[in-house]
Design a protein around this motif. Structure first.
Motif, PDB file in Angstrom:
ATOM      1  N   ARG A  22      -6.865   3.125   2.936  1.00 36.14           N
ATOM      2  CA  ARG A  22      -5.857   3.060   4.026  1.00 36.14           C
ATOM      3  C   ARG A  22      -5.826   2.135   5.128  1.00 36.14           C
ATOM      4  N   ASP A  68       0.604   5.488  -0.174  1.00 34.59           N
ATOM      5  CA  ASP A  68      -0.012   6.917  -0.615  1.00 34.59           C
ATOM      6  C   ASP A  68       0.585   7.667  -1.437  1.00 34.59           C
ATOM      7  N   VAL A  95       0.979  -3.903   5.370  1.00 31.24           N
ATOM      8  CA  VAL A  95       2.313  -3.539   5.067  1.00 31.24           C
ATOM      9  C   VAL A  95       3.366  -3.962   6.084  1.00 31.24           C
ATOM     10  N   GLY A  98      -3.372  -0.647   4.224  1.00 30.62           N
ATOM     11  CA  GLY A  98      -2.121  -0.011   4.797  1.00 30.62           C
ATOM     12  C   GLY A  98      -1.473  -0.801   6.110  1.00 30.62           C
ATOM     13  N   GLN A  99      -2.620  -1.463   6.854  1.00 25.01           N
ATOM     14  CA  GLN A  99      -2.072  -2.221   7.880  1.00 25.01           C
ATOM     15  C   GLN A  99      -1.326  -3.507   7.527  1.00 25.01           C
ATOM     16  N   ASP A 139      -2.731   4.556  -3.636  1.00 24.42           N
ATOM     17  CA  ASP A 139      -3.784   5.382  -2.951  1.00 24.42           C
ATOM     18  C   ASP A 139      -3.519   6.847  -3.724  1.00 24.42           C
ATOM     19  N   THR A 173       8.472  -1.729   0.349  1.00 24.42           N
ATOM     20  CA  THR A 173       7.171  -2.295   0.760  1.00 24.42           C
ATOM     21  C   THR A 173       7.091  -3.682   0.617  1.00 24.42           C
ATOM     22  N   TYR A 212       0.757  -1.118  -0.012  1.00 21.02           N
ATOM     23  CA  TYR A 212      -0.056  -0.018   0.004  1.00 21.02           C
ATOM     24  C   TYR A 212       0.796   1.289   0.092  1.00 21.02           C
TER      25      TYR A 212
END
Length: 150
Positions: free
Chosen positions: A143, A40, A150, A147-148, A96, A58, A38
């Protein structure tokens, strides 16, 4: 579709296309071992090298971080994704704020898509899912759940 190997591998997603099922999808990806990156774009990147490095780091790709000069960074990136296809059951790359990337640096977006598509067949032939998801505007659900991972 993210758990299936399909040729519909590049997705442009608007915010009205996400909902509470996003959490279920993220949980299912974790359970199946599909790795997720993920990024941003607005928060982490300001150009091609930074974007490729953010994704590569990542995913813990072999040759990251990449350096400018010499061979185009996309070649190293796609080579690393091919290597990853030998090691894991699938990958999902979620960018994102991709609308900012498209508006401010469409050349980089096209280069990302190009590098992704060049290596895609390695995953497809192995019947492993491989996706590039371009979340056009920042979405708190995307997100929160991707995002969590990662």
């Amino acid at each position: 579709y993210l758990q299936r190997s399909t040729s519909n591998c590049v997705l442009f997603i608007e915010n009205d296309q996400t909902d509470v099922l996003t959490s279920e999808l993220a949980n299912n990806l974790c359970k199946t071992g599909i790795v997720c990156a993920y990024i941003d774009y607005e928060a982490a990147c300001s150009g091609e090298l930074e974007l490729f490095n953010a994704i590569a780091q990542t995913l813990k790709l072999t040759h990251a971080p990449y350096k400018a000069g010499g061979v185009w960074v996309g070649v190293k990136f796609l080579d690393d994704l091919i290597t990853l296809s030998e090691k894991c059951p699938g990958v999902a790359i979620v960018v994102d704020n991709a609308e900012t990337l498209l508006l401010e640096d469409r050349h980089t977006m096209f280069r990302l898509i190009e590098a992704f598509l060049v290596q895609f067949h390695h995953w497809f032939e192995k019947k492993k899912p491989c996706y590039l998801c371009l979340q056009m505007r920042m979405d708190p659900l995307v997100r929160q759940f991707f995002g969590q991972m990662v």
